[in-house]
Structure formats: C-alpha cells, structure tokens
Design a protein around this motif. Structure first.
Motif, PDB file in Angstrom:
ATOM      1  N   GLU A 105       0.828  -1.207   0.000  1.00 55.91           N
ATOM      2  CA  GLU A 105       0.000   0.000   0.000  1.00 55.91           C
ATOM      3  C   GLU A 105       0.863   1.259   0.000  1.00 55.91           C
ATOM      4  O   GLU A 105       0.576   2.225  -0.712  1.00 55.91           O
ATOM      5  N   THR A 106       1.934   1.237   0.790  1.00 53.93           N
ATOM      6  CA  THR A 106       2.850   2.375   0.818  1.00 53.93           C
ATOM      7  C   THR A 106       3.522   2.552  -0.535  1.00 53.93           C
ATOM      8  O   THR A 106       3.665   3.670  -1.040  1.00 53.93           O
ATOM      9  N   LEU A 107       3.939   1.453  -1.135  1.00 54.84           N
ATOM     10  CA  LEU A 107       4.586   1.515  -2.445  1.00 54.84           C
ATOM     11  C   LEU A 107       3.650   2.147  -3.473  1.00 54.84           C
ATOM     12  O   LEU A 107       4.063   2.997  -4.271  1.00 54.84           O
ATOM     13  N   MET A 108       2.388   1.748  -3.454  1.00 54.02           N
ATOM     14  CA  MET A 108       1.414   2.318  -4.386  1.00 54.02           C
ATOM     15  C   MET A 108       1.261   3.821  -4.159  1.00 54.02           C
ATOM     16  O   MET A 108       1.258   4.617  -5.103  1.00 54.02           O
ATOM     17  N   ASN A 109       1.154   4.207  -2.888  1.00 56.54           N
ATOM     18  CA  ASN A 109       0.961   5.618  -2.565  1.00 56.54           C
ATOM     19  C   ASN A 109       2.141   6.477  -3.009  1.00 56.54           C
ATOM     20  O   ASN A 109       1.962   7.621  -3.443  1.00 56.54           O
ATOM     21  N   ILE A 110       3.342   5.942  -2.905  1.00 57.06           N
ATOM     22  CA  ILE A 110       4.527   6.678  -3.326  1.00 57.06           C
ATOM     23  C   ILE A 110       4.595   6.756  -4.847  1.00 57.06           C
ATOM     24  O   ILE A 110       4.825   7.822  -5.430  1.00 57.06           O
ATOM     25  N   ARG A 111       4.360   5.652  -5.510  1.00 56.06           N
ATOM     26  CA  ARG A 111       4.552   5.616  -6.962  1.00 56.06           C
ATOM     27  C   ARG A 111       3.468   6.379  -7.727  1.00 56.06           C
ATOM     28  O   ARG A 111       3.742   6.866  -8.825  1.00 56.06           O
TER      29      ARG A 111
END
Length: 273
Positions: A201-207
């Motif tokens: 979820e964090t990866l998605m939010n950053i990308r």
C-alpha cells in the motif's frame, strides 16, 4: 475517461441507458468496477464483507491464499459469480498483484477480507474517480474518517512514516498504510508493483505521486477485525515500509541524476550538479 451521467430517464434511448448503471440517486456510471479481495482463512468474515458490497459491482475477484478453511466455498455461496484466483506466492502484495491481473473492470477497488472495511463506501471512491481522480486513496485520518483498529504505537508509526513520505515525495497524505483504495486500471501501467508484503500500500501511494497521477483522499472508517487474528506485525511491517520509502527515495535521486546528465538535456562531461 468515461463520462458520468445522472440516472437515465424514460425518454432516453434504451440502448444508451443500458450502458449505464445507477450507483446512487444522483450518479450513474459506465465503467465496470472490479473489487479485489485477498483472503486466507477468512470464511467467518466473508459474510460481513460481501453483505456490504453494492450490487452494481461488475465483478468480485477473490484471491485465495491457500486457505485451509472453506473460504472459497463461502465466497461462491455469497456471490455466485465470484472469480476465484488461487495465489501462487505469499504475502498481501503478491495477492493484490495476482488479483489486479485477473480484473476485467476499468476501475479496481481493493478491499480487505477481515470485515474492517465498509463496502458501502465504494460509491465515494468511484465517484472521485469518475469526477477526475486517477487514484482514490482511503484515509482513516481525513475529516470524516476514523478507526477502531489501531493501537497508539501503530498510529504514531503511521503518522511518522506518512510525514516522511509527504516531505520526501511532495505528497499531502493524512494516512499512509491503509488498504482500502481504488484506481483506474491504467494506473497499473505507471506504478509497476514489485513487492509482496503489507508494504504494498505504501509503495502504491509513493509511486502514484512519482508518476504524477491525480490522487484524492477519501474519508474512510476502519472497523475491528470480526474474527481471527491479523498477520500484521507493527514493528516488522513498519520496518518493511520504511525500507520501501528509503528505496524509492534512492531511486528518485538516481533518476534525477541521470536526467541532469542526459545528453538530451544539454549536459556535458564533467558538469557538476
């Protein structure tokens, strides 16, 4: 992007009207919506999850993480047309990636299988997307949101990690580690997911921020898990989230360095940045 119409009236062409599905008293949509639910041994919780899902959803994709209970049978009984996809790998990130690949809808919604999310909120996510957002990000700390399922330590950690992402990537998030999100399918071509755990979820939010996509936060309320115990471990998974943040920051710096020294930008050997 597909257009938005109010619910069809009786004097409209029936063929045109058939392309739109009412999702509220003020809104009807054309794009099909897929809901992805990663689940492992969640048979007791699925009745609560499916009960809140709107009937206008195009499809439900259940990613089964090799459950040893009757998760799959319960899902099929509750939603006869459910698309069950067996997970080959391990971890929530791997399950979501598997589910995304199986979706046929133009809009994809991520929903946890523990009963903590209210499917009735999906209308808010979809409304944001058809109104112009690329990514509708659930937030428990936006005005109107809330949570019954976070300890003080987890709240503190989430706040600290969220602040780091906002500072380092220019985001304006109020919540970072939340799994209730929705997005247009085309977003997957721009964020390329490559992690297997809760940090997805964090990866998605950053990308999505790095890709320049339009993000809108949606106030969401998180309820307590109804049955069973969560696989989330605050310290272990918090460290994995931090590792993702640092890696993405490092990759961003490297990309900028390459852009500054690119011949296409007029750089020359020996230039000091």
């Amino acid at each position: 992007m597909s257009s938005v119409l109010h619910p069809p009236s009786s004097d409209r062409d029936p063929f045109v009207d058939a392309q739109y599905r009412p999702i509220s008293s003020h809104l009807a949509i054309a794009p099909p919506v897929s809901v992805v639910i990663p689940a492992m041994n969640e048979a007791e919780n699925l009745p609560y999850v499916f009960k809140t899902l709107p009937d206008w959803i195009h499809e439900v994709v259940l990613v089964d993480g090799n459950s040893t209970d009757n998760t799959v049978d319960v899902a099929r009984e509750l939603w006869p047309n459910v698309k069950v996809v067996p997970q080959q790998g391990k971890g929530k990130g791997d399950a979501l990636i598997t589910g995304f690949e199986a979706c046929s809808g133009d809009i994809i919604v991520m929903v946890d299988a523990d009963g903590s999310a209210d499917g009735g909120e999906i209308v808010s996510y979809v409304s944001a997307l058809v109104s112009g957002a690329d990514f509708a990000k659930g937030s428990r700390f936006a005005n109107g949101g809330g949570t019954d399922d976070m300890t003080f330590i987890r709240k503190l950690g989430n706040r600290a990690l969220c602040a780091v992402v906002n500072r380092k990537f220019g985001a304006r998030y109020t919540d970072l580690c939340y799994g209730y999100n929705a997005f247009w399918r085309h977003c997957l071509d721009k964020i390329e997911l490559d992690c297997t755990g809760f940090e997805v979820e964090t990866l998605m939010n950053i990308r999505v921020v790095k890709a320049g996509l339009k993000v809108q936060e949606i106030p969401s309320y998180e309820y307590l898990r109804i049955h069973g115990a969560s696989n989330l471990r605050a310290v272990r998974d918090g460290l994995r989230v931090l590792k993702v943040i640092l890696k993405e920051r490092s990759n961003r710096r490297e990309l900028r360095r390459q852009e500054r020294h690119s011949p296409l930008l007029g750089s020359y050997p020996g230039e000091v940045s």
